[in-house]
Enzyme design. Structure first.
Site, PDB file in Angstrom:
ATOM      1  N   GLN A  93      10.639   5.711   1.508  1.00  0.00           N
ATOM      2  CA  GLN A  93       9.931   5.500   2.763  1.00  0.00           C
ATOM      3  C   GLN A  93      10.582   6.326   3.867  1.00  0.00           C
ATOM      4  O   GLN A  93      11.810   6.287   4.048  1.00  0.00           O
ATOM      5  CB  GLN A  93       9.934   4.015   3.137  1.00  0.00           C
ATOM      6  CG  GLN A  93       9.066   3.686   4.328  1.00  0.00           C
ATOM      7  CD  GLN A  93       8.971   2.181   4.586  1.00  0.00           C
ATOM      8  OE1 GLN A  93       9.524   1.375   3.848  1.00  0.00           O
ATOM      9  NE2 GLN A  93       8.270   1.832   5.639  1.00  0.00           N
ATOM     10  N   HIS A  99       2.594   1.559   5.544  1.00  0.00           N
ATOM     11  CA  HIS A  99       1.446   2.438   5.371  1.00  0.00           C
ATOM     12  C   HIS A  99       1.183   2.643   3.893  1.00  0.00           C
ATOM     13  O   HIS A  99       2.091   2.579   3.076  1.00  0.00           O
ATOM     14  CB  HIS A  99       1.646   3.786   6.086  1.00  0.00           C
ATOM     15  CG  HIS A  99       2.865   4.543   5.658  1.00  0.00           C
ATOM     16  ND1 HIS A  99       4.155   4.160   6.017  1.00  0.00           N
ATOM     17  CD2 HIS A  99       3.004   5.647   4.897  1.00  0.00           C
ATOM     18  CE1 HIS A  99       5.006   5.025   5.524  1.00  0.00           C
ATOM     19  NE2 HIS A  99       4.340   5.940   4.823  1.00  0.00           N
TER      20      HIS A  99
END
Length: 106
Positions: A93, A99
């Site tokens: 990430q 997301h």
């Protein structure tokens, strides 16, 4: 917050949006890894996927997120697509705002 996705949600940074409702926004990734590469982002800031609570609240939030992923894929006319979520630094990430990557057009 100075989070880049929060700034996009607030309209402070430009994005090529493909979908928006009261809870989510979806926009083209600035570094696409597929012919179609869109990010689906909750408007409410949650740093990482694993931060959602393990209860009905988390279940409802995650269900809404993946329902929106389906809506976005349909709106883009994708018949098949890949969904990817990076969780935490060790999971790759880079932006610490939940997301989901939706990639298709292969």
């Amino acid at each position: 917050m100075d989070c880049v996705f929060c700034r996009i949600v607030r309209g402070e940074l430009p994005a090529r949006k493909v979908y928006e409702d009261e809870a989510f926004v979806a926009f083209h990734d600035i570094r696409p890894r597929a012919p179609v590469h869109v990010l689906v982002v909750p408007k409410a800031h949650v740093a990482k996927f694993s931060d959602y609570p393990d209860d009905e609240t988390g279940e409802k939030a995650l269900g809404a997120l993946f329902r929106t992923v389906n809506r976005v894929a349909r709106a883009l006319g994708l018949e098949g697509y890949k969904v990817q979520v990076h969780v935490g630094e060790k999971g790759g990430q880079e932006v610490f705002h939940v997301h989901v990557h939706v990639m298709g057009g292969f």
